[in-house]
Motif scaffolding. Structure first.
Motif, PDB file in Angstrom:
ATOM      1  N   ARG A 111       4.884  -7.329   5.784  1.00 30.02           N
ATOM      2  CA  ARG A 111       4.378  -6.567   6.614  1.00 30.02           C
ATOM      3  C   ARG A 111       3.210  -5.681   5.832  1.00 30.02           C
ATOM      4  O   ARG A 111       2.559  -5.107   6.522  1.00 30.02           O
ATOM      5  N   GLU A 112       3.615  -5.513   4.636  1.00 32.34           N
ATOM      6  CA  GLU A 112       2.321  -4.765   3.793  1.00 32.34           C
ATOM      7  C   GLU A 112       2.727  -3.196   3.950  1.00 32.34           C
ATOM      8  O   GLU A 112       2.587  -2.511   2.691  1.00 32.34           O
ATOM      9  N   LEU A 113       2.867  -2.731   5.393  1.00 33.48           N
ATOM     10  CA  LEU A 113       3.177  -1.172   5.279  1.00 33.48           C
ATOM     11  C   LEU A 113       4.237  -1.095   6.147  1.00 33.48           C
ATOM     12  O   LEU A 113       4.718  -1.524   7.195  1.00 33.48           O
ATOM     13  N   ILE A 114       5.377  -0.287   5.602  1.00 31.35           N
ATOM     14  CA  ILE A 114       6.774   0.042   6.081  1.00 31.35           C
ATOM     15  C   ILE A 114       7.016   1.271   6.044  1.00 31.35           C
ATOM     16  O   ILE A 114       6.685   2.082   5.184  1.00 31.35           O
TER      17      ILE A 114
ATOM     18  N   SER B 182      12.503  13.384   6.593  1.00 34.51           N
ATOM     19  CA  SER B 182      13.348  12.565   6.003  1.00 34.51           C
ATOM     20  C   SER B 182      12.547  11.025   6.011  1.00 34.51           C
ATOM     21  O   SER B 182      13.549  10.263   5.826  1.00 34.51           O
ATOM     22  N   ARG B 183      11.478  10.978   6.278  1.00 33.18           N
ATOM     23  CA  ARG B 183      10.552   9.812   6.486  1.00 33.18           C
ATOM     24  C   ARG B 183       9.514   9.572   5.298  1.00 33.18           C
ATOM     25  O   ARG B 183       9.048  10.543   4.781  1.00 33.18           O
ATOM     26  N   PHE B 184       9.464   7.975   5.080  1.00 33.79           N
ATOM     27  CA  PHE B 184       8.502   7.969   4.026  1.00 33.79           C
ATOM     28  C   PHE B 184       7.708   6.567   4.303  1.00 33.79           C
ATOM     29  O   PHE B 184       8.313   5.860   5.185  1.00 33.79           O
ATOM     30  N   VAL B 185       6.704   6.279   3.877  1.00 33.62           N
ATOM     31  CA  VAL B 185       5.788   5.216   4.121  1.00 33.62           C
ATOM     32  C   VAL B 185       5.484   4.502   2.680  1.00 33.62           C
ATOM     33  O   VAL B 185       4.965   5.349   1.994  1.00 33.62           O
TER      34      VAL B 185
END
Length: 100
Positions: free
Chosen positions: A43-46, A79-82
């Motif tokens: 996907r390249e971006l998660i 709590s999220r990251f990319v």
């Protein structure tokens, strides 16, 4: 290495995507690393999420996973990251085209 305009582009692209990896009380294991690597390749971006039980912050998880998966940390909020990693294995029409 991505610049600030590319980072902004990737942040905007990451906004609508679903979280596909969760880091729980087991922390960052070899299984999590292989799952992230496979997802980045496809996907390249998660987008990932760190659960409270893990004992890690999202920044720590993003730093560790980006180092282990050879990816670029794009954003950490709560709590999220990319993460982003350019994949050379997918067809050109599916690749994310970054601004210069």
């Amino acid at each position: 290495m991505i610049n600030s305009k590319q980072r902004a582009q990737l942040r905007a692209m990451a906004n609508p995507i679903d979280t596909i990896v969760q880091i729980g009380k087991g922390g960052i294991t070899e299984n999590v690393i292989s799952q992230m690597s496979g997802a980045l390749k496809a996907r390249e971006l998660i987008k990932g999420r760190v659960l409270e039980a893990s004992g890690l912050t999202a920044q720590e998880a993003a730093d560790t996973l980006s180092r282990e998966c050879l990816a670029e940390p794009v954003q950490v909020i709560g709590s999220r990251f990319v993460l982003y990693k350019e994949s050379r294995d997918i067809p050109k029409e599916k690749r994310i085209k970054l601004v210069k």
